[in-house]
Motif scaffolding. Structure first.
Motif, PDB file in Angstrom:
ATOM      1  N   LEU A  22       0.860  -1.182   0.000  1.00 17.06           N
ATOM      2  CA  LEU A  22       0.000   0.000   0.000  1.00 17.06           C
ATOM      3  C   LEU A  22       0.895   1.231   0.000  1.00 17.06           C
ATOM      4  O   LEU A  22       1.778   1.359   0.856  1.00 17.06           O
ATOM      5  CB  LEU A  22      -0.885   0.013   1.245  1.00 17.06           C
ATOM      6  N   ARG A  79      -0.664   5.004 -11.767  1.00 15.02           N
ATOM      7  CA  ARG A  79      -0.156   4.904 -10.388  1.00 15.02           C
ATOM      8  C   ARG A  79       0.679   3.631 -10.245  1.00 15.02           C
ATOM      9  O   ARG A  79       1.789   3.666  -9.726  1.00 15.02           O
ATOM     10  CB  ARG A  79      -1.317   4.864  -9.385  1.00 15.02           C
ATOM     11  N   GLN A 103      -7.942   9.785  -0.381  1.00 22.28           N
ATOM     12  CA  GLN A 103      -8.562   8.451  -0.428  1.00 22.28           C
ATOM     13  C   GLN A 103      -8.223   7.668   0.839  1.00 22.28           C
ATOM     14  O   GLN A 103      -9.062   6.974   1.409  1.00 22.28           O
ATOM     15  CB  GLN A 103      -8.067   7.662  -1.650  1.00 22.28           C
ATOM     16  N   TRP A 104      -6.975   7.774   1.264  1.00 20.19           N
ATOM     17  CA  TRP A 104      -6.512   7.060   2.453  1.00 20.19           C
ATOM     18  C   TRP A 104      -7.232   7.572   3.700  1.00 20.19           C
ATOM     19  O   TRP A 104      -7.686   6.806   4.535  1.00 20.19           O
ATOM     20  CB  TRP A 104      -5.001   7.203   2.582  1.00 20.19           C
ATOM     21  N   LEU A 163      -5.434   4.831 -12.334  1.00 17.70           N
ATOM     22  CA  LEU A 163      -4.944   3.709 -11.519  1.00 17.70           C
ATOM     23  C   LEU A 163      -3.773   2.997 -12.183  1.00 17.70           C
ATOM     24  O   LEU A 163      -2.792   2.633 -11.535  1.00 17.70           O
ATOM     25  CB  LEU A 163      -6.074   2.707 -11.253  1.00 17.70           C
ATOM     26  N   VAL A 208       0.646   5.453  -0.178  1.00 17.05           N
ATOM     27  CA  VAL A 208      -0.192   6.654  -0.143  1.00 17.05           C
ATOM     28  C   VAL A 208       0.694   7.831  -0.533  1.00 17.05           C
ATOM     29  O   VAL A 208       1.671   8.131   0.145  1.00 17.05           O
ATOM     30  CB  VAL A 208      -0.793   6.885   1.260  1.00 17.05           C
ATOM     31  N   LYS A 211      -1.605  -1.456  -4.009  1.00 19.83           N
ATOM     32  CA  LYS A 211      -2.739  -0.597  -3.684  1.00 19.83           C
ATOM     33  C   LYS A 211      -2.184   0.816  -3.597  1.00 19.83           C
ATOM     34  O   LYS A 211      -1.308   1.085  -2.767  1.00 19.83           O
ATOM     35  CB  LYS A 211      -3.366  -1.011  -2.347  1.00 19.83           C
ATOM     36  N   ASN A 212      -2.648   1.682  -4.468  1.00 23.21           N
ATOM     37  CA  ASN A 212      -2.100   3.034  -4.559  1.00 23.21           C
ATOM     38  C   ASN A 212      -3.195   4.055  -4.280  1.00 23.21           C
ATOM     39  O   ASN A 212      -4.156   4.152  -5.030  1.00 23.21           O
ATOM     40  CB  ASN A 212      -1.503   3.259  -5.949  1.00 23.21           C
ATOM     41  N   LYS A 213      -3.041   4.794  -3.198  1.00 21.95           N
ATOM     42  CA  LYS A 213      -4.083   5.729  -2.775  1.00 21.95           C
ATOM     43  C   LYS A 213      -3.527   7.148  -2.667  1.00 21.95           C
ATOM     44  O   LYS A 213      -2.356   7.335  -2.321  1.00 21.95           O
ATOM     45  CB  LYS A 213      -4.623   5.326  -1.390  1.00 21.95           C
ATOM     46  N   THR A 214      -4.397   8.118  -2.913  1.00 21.56           N
ATOM     47  CA  THR A 214      -4.038   9.500  -2.615  1.00 21.56           C
ATOM     48  C   THR A 214      -4.256   9.717  -1.114  1.00 21.56           C
ATOM     49  O   THR A 214      -4.982   8.955  -0.471  1.00 21.56           O
ATOM     50  CB  THR A 214      -4.920  10.490  -3.390  1.00 21.56           C
ATOM     51  N   MET A 231     -10.669   6.205   3.810  1.00 22.70           N
ATOM     52  CA  MET A 231     -10.663   4.795   4.230  1.00 22.70           C
ATOM     53  C   MET A 231     -10.515   4.685   5.750  1.00 22.70           C
ATOM     54  O   MET A 231     -11.143   3.869   6.386  1.00 22.70           O
ATOM     55  CB  MET A 231      -9.504   4.049   3.557  1.00 22.70           C
ATOM     56  N   GLU A 262      -2.501  12.020  -7.120  1.00 21.86           N
ATOM     57  CA  GLU A 262      -3.651  12.889  -7.400  1.00 21.86           C
ATOM     58  C   GLU A 262      -3.779  13.069  -8.919  1.00 21.86           C
ATOM     59  O   GLU A 262      -2.806  13.408  -9.596  1.00 21.86           O
ATOM     60  CB  GLU A 262      -3.460  14.275  -6.759  1.00 21.86           C
TER      61      GLU A 262
END
Length: 90
Positions: free
Chosen positions: A41, A55, A82-83, A52, A43, A76-79, A86, A48
């Motif tokens: 994961l 990323r 987004q994180w 996907l 972040v 799993k790539n989140k901004t 979650m 941004e």
């Protein structure tokens, strides 16, 4: 050995923080310590406005050397936004 796994994880996290300005990196070894199966994961504010696929591609580029040594890796790539969303659901 597990030492190799830990060194690999440390290297991956360092590169993601330096090259993708990752704010949070979590590496889960799903292979009982043999280092063959990871979930990663990342972040990063750099994600941004990125698709996907882009990323994932950027993470693969940063970790090209490490990924060669891993049998299977799930990204799993989140901004940060987004994180945060979650976390608030958890």
């Amino acid at each position: 050995s597990n030492m190799a796994g830990k060194a690999l994880e440390a290297s991956m996290e360092k590169k993601l923080r330096e090259q993708l300005q990752a704010e949070y990196v979590k590496i889960d070894d799903l292979s009982d310590g043999c280092g063959q199966k990871f979930e990663l994961l990342t972040v990063s504010p750099k994600f941004e406005g990125m698709a996907l696929l882009d990323r994932s591609r950027s993470v693969h580029e940063v970790l090209a050397e490490e990924i060669k040594l891993i049998h299977a890796i799930t990204l799993k790539n989140k901004t940060p936004a987004q994180w945060a969303a979650m976390q608030s659901k958890a």
